[in-house]
Design an enzyme around this catalytic site. Structure first.
Site, short mmCIF file in Angstrom:
data_model
loop_
_atom_site.label_atom_id
_atom_site.label_comp_id
_atom_site.label_asym_id
_atom_site.label_seq_id
_atom_site.Cartn_x
_atom_site.Cartn_y
_atom_site.Cartn_z
N LYS A 25 0.64 -1.09 -0.21
CA LYS A 25 -0.07 0.02 0.12
C LYS A 25 0.71 1.62 0.33
O LYS A 25 2.04 0.60 0.41
CB LYS A 25 -0.61 -0.18 1.12
N SER A 79 -9.74 1.72 2.88
CA SER A 79 -8.95 2.49 2.04
C SER A 79 -7.60 1.53 1.49
O SER A 79 -7.15 2.16 0.66
CB SER A 79 -8.06 4.04 2.43
N SER A 109 -9.76 -0.55 7.18
CA SER A 109 -9.31 -0.65 5.63
C SER A 109 -8.39 -2.23 5.58
O SER A 109 -8.07 -2.47 4.21
CB SER A 109 -8.22 -0.01 5.61
#
Ligand code: GLN
Length: 486
Positions: free
Chosen positions: A76, A151, A175
């Site tokens: 990420k 997210s 997330s």
């Protein structure tokens, strides 16, 4: 598409250890898949050249006594990677190149892995659909035009599409678990403090926690083992002995008590989610566990408390982006104050601005007691609910999300309906305890649905074991028609 990229992380680690495949061949296969990422948009930065070089270096001198030998992994874009752009999905950090490495990524590299690329995410990890990213939407590989969750949406999408053998996300309010649920993958949010926050772009520091996202529970255990460590540079890091989650993984769960909280049966919950939950209970019972009804009475206050605490901390954390210390600076303005104002209004997207406004408001004098302080008290009550429940049960079983993946744009202009997506995940972050989401079925559209297991602090091994037992019995089949490759 190469068969190699479909294999589990555990399998490829073993193949490398047995010298049946080379890191170069493996890395080439992933790079080839990533070339087809255009329609998914899961990568912000591709590190194909440097990954290939690392793979070749590894093959020349293979170090095989590590957990992730010669394995390329995309992460990420919230984890700082030394010398590689780290954007946090924001225009503010569009050209930010850290000169330091996050502890978590460093731990992965120490275990033999290397960076394959940086994955798209909601701006500063604020969102549930990856639609707040400055770098555009990410598509869910399972179904065209649906969101991959957020997210960590680039992470879930890349993982489900076989563009990386495993990945890491961060979970402040769901997330990791919600995108895992939307893409038929496994995601674990560890106990607060188990994985270091050092070098992760901060959203809400008392809630942020990094964790693994994988295609199987076994892989999840392996990744967590590689990630978790005590870190002096994170003041909330827990000083404890390292555990061998993968070696100790077992599906023997006889006699364990599993709690079913009545408050998680929310109004308007679809029949499909109910069926999924019932099926999970049945599987656990058949495996010799005992099902116990429990109550978590303050659950209904979790979402409002979270949407006070998280923005409050975000407004403070994001104060540093002023055009001086990091990243983007507006060229407009006649003085310093105007430069600050223009930088922040041009550099941040709408959702981030909304959070900063809410956060600043709830922390301002006159409102602090009524909102922030009260939310902190509610947070304690939620933690107490879990403490009480864990006197009676070993783990808690709930659905991961109230629905399957929704359409791109469906909730984008309705923040409240977007926030409601976190209803089953945020209580866990407020309490600082671990939880895992595993793929457990499909809805009528054939979209994946996840079940969540919530554990006591530092009880990750038990969570993984139960998840392992359920996974074996559910036999979830990932349904990919690979539309993005056409
Ligand atoms: N969807 C939640 C939010 O927007 C959670 C985000 C996260 O866990 N980073 O705040």
């Amino acid at each position: 598409m190469s068969e190699l990229t479909k294999k589990s992380l555990t399998e490829i680690a073993n193949l490398i250890k047995k010298k049946e495949i080379k890191s170069e061949e493996l890395t080439q296969s992933f790079i080839k898949n990533i070339e087809k990422d255009k329609k998914l948009n899961s990568f912000v930065t591709k590190c194909s050249e440097s990954a290939l070089k690392k793979a070749k270096d590894f093959d020349k001198k293979p170090k095989l006594n590590t957990l992730l030998p010669g394995i390329p992994i995309a992460v990420k874009d919230l984890f700082c990677t030394s010398g590689v752009k780290t954007t946090a999905g924001s225009k503010m950090l569009e050209n930010f190149i850290p000169n330091y490495e996050s502890t978590i990524t460093n731990n992965l590299w120490n275990e033999g892995a290397f960076l394959l690329g940086k994955l798209n995410c909601d701006e500063y990890a604020m969102g549930s659909s990856n639609e707040t990213s400055y770098f555009g939407n990410v598509m869910n590989p399972i179904a065209e035009n649906t969101v991959p969750g957020g997210s960590s949406g680039g992470s879930s999408s890349a993982l489900a599409a076989d563009l990386t053998p495993a990945t890491i996300g961060t979970d402040t309010g769901g997330s990791i678990r919600q995108p895992a649920s939307f893409t038929g993958t496994v995601g674990l949010k560890p106990t607060y403090g188990l994985c270091s926050r050092w070098g992760i772009v901060a959203f809400a520091s008392s809630l942020d926690q990094a964790g693994p996202m994988t295609r199987s529970v076994e892989d999840c255990a392996l990744m967590l083992e590689a990630m978790a460590s005590f870190d002096e540079r994170d003041s909330t890091s827990i000083n404890k002995k390292k555990e061998n989650y993968s070696k100790n993984l077992t599906n023997k769960i006889k006699g364990l008590k599993i709690g079913i909280p009545k408050e998680y049966r929310v109004d308007g919950m679809s029949k499909e989610i109910d069926k999924l939950w019932e099926n999970g209970k049945k599987i656990l019972k058949d495996s010799g566990a005992e099902i116990v009804d429990i109550s978590l009475p303050n659950t209904k206050y979790a979402l409002p408390a979270y949407y006070i605490v998280a923005p409050a901390e975000a407004s403070s954390n994001l104060a540093r982006y002023d055009g001086v210390k990091y990243g983007f600076r507006s060229s407009k303005g006649n003085n310093l104050i105007e430069m600050y104002e223009n930088t922040r209004s041009e550099g941040f997207g709408d959702e981030v601005k909304r959070r900063i406004l809410i956060g600043t408001y709830v922390l301002s004098s006159g409102y602090y007691d009524a909102y922030y302080l009260k939310a902190q008290k509610v947070r304690q009550l939620i933690k107490n609910d879990f403490d009480q429940a864990f006197k009676k049960v070993d783990t808690i079983l709930t659905p991961s999300t109230p629905s399957s993946a929704f359409k791109i744009g469906e909730k984008k202009d309705d923040p409240i309906s977007m926030y409601l997506n976190d209803i089953f995940t945020v209580p866990v972050n407020l309490a600082g305890i671990p939880a895992i989401s595993i793929p457990a079925g499909h809805d009528n559209n054939k979209f994946p649905l996840g079940l969540q297991l919530i554990g006591k602090p530092l009880d990750e091994q038990k969570l993984l074991n139960i998840a392992f037992a359920v996974e074996k019995k559910i036999n979830f089949k990932q349904m990919l028609n690979r539309w993005w490759e056409k």
